[in-house]
Structures are given as structure tokens and as C-alpha cells.
Design a protein around this motif. Structure first.
Motif, mmCIF file in Angstrom:
data_model
loop_
_atom_site.group_PDB
_atom_site.id
_atom_site.type_symbol
_atom_site.label_atom_id
_atom_site.label_comp_id
_atom_site.label_asym_id
_atom_site.label_seq_id
_atom_site.Cartn_x
_atom_site.Cartn_y
_atom_site.Cartn_z
ATOM 1 N N LEU A 141 0.837 -1.194 0.000
ATOM 2 C CA LEU A 141 0.000 0.000 0.000
ATOM 3 C C LEU A 141 0.878 1.253 0.000
ATOM 4 O O LEU A 141 1.819 1.359 0.783
ATOM 5 N N GLN A 142 0.591 2.203 -0.894
ATOM 6 C CA GLN A 142 1.332 3.457 -0.926
ATOM 7 C C GLN A 142 0.815 4.389 0.158
ATOM 8 O O GLN A 142 -0.380 4.412 0.463
ATOM 9 N N ASP A 143 1.708 5.204 0.739
ATOM 10 C CA ASP A 143 1.287 6.023 1.872
ATOM 11 C C ASP A 143 0.431 7.226 1.461
ATOM 12 O O ASP A 143 -0.082 7.940 2.316
ATOM 13 N N ASN A 144 0.266 7.444 0.142
ATOM 14 C CA ASN A 144 -0.648 8.501 -0.306
ATOM 15 C C ASN A 144 -2.037 7.938 -0.660
ATOM 16 O O ASN A 144 -2.895 8.657 -1.161
ATOM 17 N N LEU A 145 -2.248 6.648 -0.366
ATOM 18 C CA LEU A 145 -3.541 6.018 -0.610
ATOM 19 C C LEU A 145 -4.626 6.733 0.192
ATOM 20 O O LEU A 145 -4.469 6.996 1.378
ATOM 21 N N ILE A 146 -5.727 7.061 -0.454
ATOM 22 C CA ILE A 146 -6.836 7.751 0.213
ATOM 23 C C ILE A 146 -7.826 6.720 0.737
ATOM 24 O O ILE A 146 -8.363 5.908 -0.014
ATOM 25 N N LEU A 147 -8.047 6.734 2.038
ATOM 26 C CA LEU A 147 -8.969 5.805 2.687
ATOM 27 C C LEU A 147 -10.334 6.485 2.780
ATOM 28 O O LEU A 147 -10.628 7.213 3.728
ATOM 29 N N GLU A 148 -11.182 6.246 1.788
ATOM 30 C CA GLU A 148 -12.432 6.990 1.632
ATOM 31 C C GLU A 148 -13.371 6.860 2.825
ATOM 32 O O GLU A 148 -14.169 7.757 3.099
ATOM 33 N N HIS A 149 -13.298 5.761 3.531
ATOM 34 C CA HIS A 149 -14.236 5.538 4.633
ATOM 35 C C HIS A 149 -13.654 5.941 5.990
ATOM 36 O O HIS A 149 -14.249 5.621 7.030
ATOM 37 N N TYR A 150 -12.514 6.605 5.988
ATOM 38 C CA TYR A 150 -11.884 7.043 7.234
ATOM 39 C C TYR A 150 -11.838 8.569 7.245
ATOM 40 O O TYR A 150 -11.120 9.192 6.462
ATOM 41 N N GLY A 151 -12.629 9.156 8.128
ATOM 42 C CA GLY A 151 -12.708 10.613 8.189
ATOM 43 C C GLY A 151 -12.025 11.183 9.417
ATOM 44 O O GLY A 151 -11.220 10.514 10.083
ATOM 45 N N LEU A 152 -12.358 12.415 9.757
ATOM 46 C CA LEU A 152 -11.726 13.092 10.884
ATOM 47 C C LEU A 152 -12.001 12.391 12.210
ATOM 48 O O LEU A 152 -11.183 12.464 13.135
ATOM 49 N N ASN A 153 -13.124 11.706 12.308
ATOM 50 C CA ASN A 153 -13.465 11.031 13.565
ATOM 51 C C ASN A 153 -12.513 9.885 13.896
ATOM 52 O O ASN A 153 -12.452 9.436 15.041
ATOM 53 N N VAL A 203 -10.376 12.401 -3.947
ATOM 54 C CA VAL A 203 -10.426 11.646 -5.192
ATOM 55 C C VAL A 203 -11.138 12.520 -6.217
ATOM 56 O O VAL A 203 -12.346 12.767 -6.118
ATOM 57 N N ARG A 204 -10.400 12.996 -7.224
ATOM 58 C CA ARG A 204 -10.923 14.004 -8.147
ATOM 59 C C ARG A 204 -12.132 13.538 -8.951
ATOM 60 O O ARG A 204 -13.111 14.270 -9.111
ATOM 61 N N ASP A 205 -12.080 12.316 -9.461
ATOM 62 C CA ASP A 205 -13.156 11.898 -10.368
ATOM 63 C C ASP A 205 -14.443 11.513 -9.633
ATOM 64 O O ASP A 205 -15.528 11.478 -10.234
ATOM 65 N N THR A 206 -14.386 11.229 -8.344
ATOM 66 C CA THR A 206 -15.594 10.840 -7.600
ATOM 67 C C THR A 206 -15.992 11.876 -6.551
ATOM 68 O O THR A 206 -17.057 11.749 -5.940
ATOM 69 N N HIS A 207 -15.137 12.849 -6.332
ATOM 70 C CA HIS A 207 -15.356 13.890 -5.327
ATOM 71 C C HIS A 207 -15.391 13.333 -3.906
ATOM 72 O O HIS A 207 -15.846 14.003 -2.985
ATOM 73 N N LYS A 208 -14.902 12.083 -3.742
ATOM 74 C CA LYS A 208 -14.802 11.516 -2.404
ATOM 75 C C LYS A 208 -13.480 11.943 -1.777
ATOM 76 O O LYS A 208 -12.539 12.300 -2.468
ATOM 77 N N GLU A 209 -13.428 11.912 -0.473
ATOM 78 C CA GLU A 209 -12.205 12.295 0.230
ATOM 79 C C GLU A 209 -12.067 11.487 1.506
ATOM 80 O O GLU A 209 -13.003 10.819 1.944
ATOM 81 N N GLY A 210 -10.886 11.536 2.093
ATOM 82 C CA GLY A 210 -10.637 10.779 3.324
ATOM 83 C C GLY A 210 -9.194 10.910 3.769
ATOM 84 O O GLY A 210 -8.366 11.568 3.119
#
Length: 452
Positions: free
Chosen positions: A2-14, A55-62
């Protein structure tokens, strides 16, 4: 991996520890008081430093994987990285840890940011020389930014009285022989590097370990070593705190200690018997050399004294190098299980009437020779190490600290990786099977009944 710039979409500020984030921002503001990022909201600040992604194409973030490792908590981190584990431990040279904490303690966050600063505080308080403390934290930060957190075994820092051992999953991305001289950095975790470098804790120049080597040289310490365990996929860096003038090979150790012991015994014999008629002398050590003494005792005594003084001088020099051997013959160094302590032990057995030889050869020398390969090669296959241990036990029962000395391995490592398995296989047995914690517990070779 796993690359350390991988965006974990289901992990937020909480999923983040806000005490850690506050600590990071406070340090950032201290290093860069006028930086415009200091005024940003938490999420935007984390995005700027690389701990949050979009994530640019889905507008998701994490949270990014790097952000999770630096700012989350152990229980959440292990949901993504099941093998994740951090540990610090130290001892006084025996089998008991005087201080130990891990990412699983539950008394702190368990993330790599808090781990770094916890150890940073310990090192700063325990090492009086700031240059030594700086080098230790330099190696620590290198271990954290280059570790493969998908790998097994965890990130471990072990402190012994004479050295520090840094161990992490993942092999080097550059040749081992260039790690202390290379000026170009190859990064396994570029986002983690960025997060630490923004606080001024590391650079991307690749010169960190080169500076450590130079600092160790200025203090006349043994050269730092880097070992690669290909089978376990781990990197181990050892920093010795003992001074040295030159390196001594295993064969030189054997020759040196045999000569020192022989000279010491012969000197006592010459001193005791040089004025006694030949037919009254029955001491074994004297009889062994009496023909030589009779030829020219005065000349022999003079030469012997010079040789003994020379060996004592070598002994002082070797003491500086390995922090193993004391300046007096047959002295005992509790921290390093010195050879002289074993020599004294064997001599005592001989005085009590027991034998200390095998086929006429000193048992300590024979054991030293059997274990030579383990000392010369820090990475042996389990089968090779088990074979050496069994051969040692065929000669005599051995205690855990004796194995550690002969094999040049930590007691915990020898017990957990080899002795326990050999006991389970029935190839070894305990000297006191009904008293596992007996103070003189030893391991014996188990001679299996063939039925003949």
C-alpha cells in the motif's frame, strides 16, 4: 504494498486523534510561525500537509495512509494494516526489560508521531551528549519513514547498555554498502517524509545516516552496522556505544583468550615453582612446561612477563572496542557475559574435581569454535542455528546467558526463536524440568532411546 498517499475513503476526521493533531500543529507553528497554513481549518491543514486526500473523479475524500499512521490510533490503524506494531524496550544487559512500551498498551495513541516524540524524550534524558542523542533520533526517524508497515515483526527499538538496535520491516531500497555514504534518497513513504520534514525533523537529501557515521567516528565508536534479513524482509541497524581502536575477528578472539589464559596459568606456575627442585613439582600447569623452564628459567620468566604485559595491554584495547572484556584476567562483566567469566567458571569446576575438557581439549575453546559461524554471520537459517545449538548441548548443558554469549544473540531471541522449538521437538530437555524458573536452569541434549 500500500502506498502512503492512498486515500482511505471511509476514514474521516473522527478516526483521528485530535491531541496528536494539536501537538503536530503546535510544533509546525513553532518551526514556521509566519506560515499561512497556520490559519487553516483542520481538514484543509491536513490536506496541505498530505494527511488528507481527495479523489478528483468521484469527489470523495478521506484520510491518507500517511495521515492514518501519524494521527490515528492503534486500533484503527490495524484495521488497515493488521501487522502494524511499534515497540520500545531497554534492559541493563539481562533478560528483564527495565522499561518497555508498545503501540498496543492502550495508554497512548499508538501512532508513529507520538511514538517518535516519546522516544525522543527518553533519548534526550538518557544520553548526556546532545550529538549522540541527535544521531539516535536521526536513525529513529529513518526507521519510521522507511519501514514497510505492511510487513511483519513491527518497528522495534531496543536499548542495551552497550548499544542500540533499530529494527523495522522492509528491506533497503539502496545497496547496504552505500547507506552511510549515499546522498540521493529513495523513499518508500514520501508522504510520511513530507509530514516529518515540515517540522524540520528530516530531509530528502539522503545524508542523515552519513552524518551519523561521521558522528560515531568522531566519538571513536564502533562503526554503525546495517544488516538485511532477506528471509524475514527486515532491516536492522546497530549503533554501538563502545569505543574501539581496531576490529578483532572471531578467530583472533579465540587465539587471544587462549593465549591470555595459558600465560596467566603459566605465570602462576613459574612464580610458585621456580625455586623448587624438579622432583617435587606435581602441578599440571608446571609439568606441561617444565622442560622449557629447566632450560632457561630466568630468560623464560622475563619473556613471559613481557608477553603477559603485552596481552594485558591488548586486553585493555579490546575492552574499548567491544565493551566485553575487563582489564584484569578472569574478571566478570555482568552486562556482556564476558569470556573471562566463563573461563573462571570452568576453572572453578576443575578445582571442585569435575572435568573441564573434552578429549583433552578445553571445553570453553571447543564451544567457542562450534559457535563460530553464528558469531561471524548474523543471519543464519533456522536449521543452521538449531544444528549449532544441538552441537553445543552435546558437549555440556548450557544456560540461556551462555548461549547468548557464545552465539552473540540476545537471550530473548535465542529462547523464543530456537530453544523453545527444540524443546517442543524433543531434541533438547531442561535440566530442571519441574522448575522452569530455576536460577541455574540449563538446556541438555536429549539422547533419544533407540530401543537397542
Amino acid at each position: 504494498m500500500l502506498q502512503d498517499n492512498l486515500i482511505l475513503e471511509h476514514y474521516g476526521l473522527n478516526e483521528l486523534n485530535f491531541d496528536t493533531i494539536k501537538s503536530y500543529r503546535d510544533r509546525f507553528a513553532e518551526v514556521k510561525p509566519a506560515h499561512p497554513w497556520n490559519a487553516l481549518e483542520t481538514k484543509e491543514f491536513l490536506y496541505k500537509v498530505g494527511a488528507w486526500g481527495k479523489v478528483r473523479d468521484t469527489h470523495k475524500e478521506g484520510v491518507t495512509l500517511a495521515g492514518l499512521l501519524l494521527f490515528s490510533e492503534e486500533r484503527i490503524i490495524t484495521e488497515v494494516l493488521p501487522q502494524y506494531f511499534l515497540e520500545y524496550r531497554e534492559s541493563k544487559g539481562n533478560e528483564e526489560w527495565t522499561e518497555r512500551f508498545t503501540s498496543q498498551d492502550g495508554t497512548w495513541s499508538g501512532n508513529i508521531f507520538d511514538f517518535y516524540f516519546h522516544i525522543h524524550e527518553i533519548v534526550r534524558n538518557s544520553e548526556p551528549q546532545s550529538s549522540i542523542a541527535s544521531s539516535l533520533t536521526e536513525v529513529l526517524i529513518n526507521m519510521l519513514i522507511h519501514a514497510d508497515y505492511n510487513g511483519e515483526g513491527g518497528v522495534i527499538l531496543e536499548k542495551q547498555p552497550s548499544h542500540y538496535v533499530f529494527s523495522n520491516p522492509g528491506l533497503l531500497l539502496v545497496p547496504t554498502d552505500s547507506v552511510f555514504s549515499k546522498t540521493v534518497s529513495q523513499l518508500r513513504n514520501p508522504n510520511i517524509v513530507k509530514l516529518f520534514s515540515l517540522l524540520g525533523l528530516c530531509e530528502r537529501s539522503g545524508s542523515g545516516l552519513k552524518k551519523v557515521k561521521q558522528n560515531w567516528s568522531l566519538h571513536h565508536y564502533k562503526k554503525p552496522s546495517v544488516d538485511q534479513d532477506v528471509s524475514m524482509h527486515r532491516t536492522v541497524v546497530t549503533l554501538s556505544l563502545s569505543t574501539q581502536e581496531r576490529q578483532i575477528s572471531s578467530s583472533e578472539k579465540d587465539t587471544y583468550h587462549t593465549s591470555v589464559t595459558d600465560l596467566g596459568n603459566n605465570f602462576k606456575s613459574v612464580e610458585k615453582y621456580q625455586n623448587i627442585p624438579e622432583n617435587n613439582v606435581e602441578n599440571n600447569s608446571y609439568n606441561k612446561n617444565k622442560d622449557s623452564y629447566n632450560k632457561d628459567k630466568d630468560s623464560y620468566n622475563k619473556d613471559l612477563l613481557e608477553d603477559l604485559n603485552s596481552c594485558n595491554n591488548d586486553n585493555d584495547s579490546y575492552n574499548k572496542e567491544e565493551n566485553y572484556y575487563n582489564s584484569e584476567l578472569n574478571s566478570y562483566n555482568k552486562d556482556d557475559y564476558s569470556y573471562n567469566s566463563y573461563q573462571s567458571s570452568y576453572n572453578k569446576e576443575s578445582e571442585d574435581g569435575s572435568s573441564n575438557s573434552v578429549n583433552g581439549e578445553d571445553i570453553d575453546t571447543k564451544l567457542w569454535d562450534i559457535a563460530a559461524l553464528a558469531r561471524e554471520k548474523k543471519r543464519l537459517s533456522p536449521n543452521q542455528m538449531e544444528h549449532i545449538i544441538l552441537e553445543l548441548c552435546k558437549e555440556k548443558p548450557l544456560m540461556l546467558k551462555e548461549f547468548a554469549y557464545l552465539l552473540e544473540r540476545t537471550p530473548d531471541g535465542v529462547r523464543n526463536n530456537y530453544l523453545t522449538k527444540l524443546l517442543r521437538k524433543g531434541q533438547l530437555q531442561l535440566k530442571y524440568p519441574n522448575q522452569p524458573n530455576h536460577p541455574k536452569q540449563a538446556y541438555l541434549f536429549h539422547k533419544k532411546d533407540t530401543g537397542k
